[in-house]
Design a protein around this motif. Structure first.
Motif, PDB file in Angstrom:
ATOM      1  N   SER A  10       5.419  -0.149 -17.144  1.00  0.00           N
ATOM      2  CA  SER A  10       4.142  -0.442 -16.499  1.00  0.00           C
ATOM      3  C   SER A  10       4.253  -1.682 -15.624  1.00  0.00           C
ATOM      4  O   SER A  10       4.859  -2.682 -16.010  1.00  0.00           O
ATOM      5  CB  SER A  10       3.038  -0.631 -17.534  1.00  0.00           C
ATOM      6  N   GLU A  13      -0.737  -5.870 -14.066  1.00  0.00           N
ATOM      7  CA  GLU A  13      -2.063  -5.551 -13.534  1.00  0.00           C
ATOM      8  C   GLU A  13      -2.164  -5.956 -12.068  1.00  0.00           C
ATOM      9  O   GLU A  13      -1.873  -7.099 -11.707  1.00  0.00           O
ATOM     10  CB  GLU A  13      -3.134  -6.284 -14.343  1.00  0.00           C
ATOM     11  N   GLY A  14      -2.525  -5.003 -11.218  1.00  0.00           N
ATOM     12  CA  GLY A  14      -2.731  -5.262  -9.798  1.00  0.00           C
ATOM     13  C   GLY A  14      -1.475  -5.274  -8.940  1.00  0.00           C
ATOM     14  O   GLY A  14      -1.567  -5.427  -7.730  1.00  0.00           O
ATOM     15  N   ALA A  15      -0.290  -5.100  -9.546  1.00  0.00           N
ATOM     16  CA  ALA A  15       0.953  -5.123  -8.769  1.00  0.00           C
ATOM     17  C   ALA A  15       1.089  -3.856  -7.927  1.00  0.00           C
ATOM     18  O   ALA A  15       0.628  -2.785  -8.317  1.00  0.00           O
ATOM     19  CB  ALA A  15       2.150  -5.272  -9.695  1.00  0.00           C
ATOM     20  N   THR A  16       1.742  -3.997  -6.774  1.00  0.00           N
ATOM     21  CA  THR A  16       1.915  -2.888  -5.841  1.00  0.00           C
ATOM     22  C   THR A  16       3.402  -2.689  -5.530  1.00  0.00           C
ATOM     23  O   THR A  16       4.241  -3.500  -5.928  1.00  0.00           O
ATOM     24  CB  THR A  16       1.196  -3.194  -4.511  1.00  0.00           C
ATOM     25  N   ASP A  19       4.867  -5.696  -4.019  1.00  0.00           N
ATOM     26  CA  ASP A  19       5.253  -6.715  -4.995  1.00  0.00           C
ATOM     27  C   ASP A  19       6.617  -6.391  -5.603  1.00  0.00           C
ATOM     28  O   ASP A  19       7.452  -7.286  -5.802  1.00  0.00           O
ATOM     29  CB  ASP A  19       4.220  -6.810  -6.120  1.00  0.00           C
ATOM     30  N   GLU A  45       3.486   4.073  -8.194  1.00  0.00           N
ATOM     31  CA  GLU A  45       2.294   3.234  -8.347  1.00  0.00           C
ATOM     32  C   GLU A  45       1.233   3.904  -9.205  1.00  0.00           C
ATOM     33  O   GLU A  45       0.536   3.231  -9.960  1.00  0.00           O
ATOM     34  CB  GLU A  45       1.698   2.895  -6.977  1.00  0.00           C
ATOM     35  N   GLY A  48       2.458   3.512 -12.644  1.00  0.00           N
ATOM     36  CA  GLY A  48       2.824   2.124 -12.893  1.00  0.00           C
ATOM     37  C   GLY A  48       4.275   1.941 -13.296  1.00  0.00           C
ATOM     38  O   GLY A  48       4.667   0.875 -13.754  1.00  0.00           O
TER      39      GLY A  48
END
Length: 84
Positions: A10, A13-16, A19, A45, A48
């Protein structure tokens, strides 16, 4: 040299994918110190997950590069053999 596929279950949180690209660049900057070569990576994505293909003397050497470069250590590291 052994070939490994590491799996990150995973993203933070919020990673793309952008990133992850930055994390990969950080790996490339320090990998030579450990005799490691990160070749490619794949990002899903939606789920995750991230997968990294790496040549390394050991799985621990591959993990050390991730740990020191950005702190995102894989959940699983599998030794693999490339097929044709």
């Amino acid at each position: 040299m052994p070939l490994f596929m590491d799996v990150h279950d995973s993203l933070p949180e919020g990673a793309t994918a952008t990133d992850v690209a930055g994390a990969h660049e950080a790996d490339l900057r320090i990998q030579a110190q450990y005799g490691v070569t990160y070749h490619r990576y794949w990002v899903d994505e939606q789920s995750g997950k991230v997968f990294c293909l790496v040549e390394a003397p050991t799985a621990e050497d591959a993990a050390t590069v991730h740990r020191e470069a950005h702190g995102l250590v894989a959940d699983h590291i599998h030794e693999v053999v490339e097929g044709r």
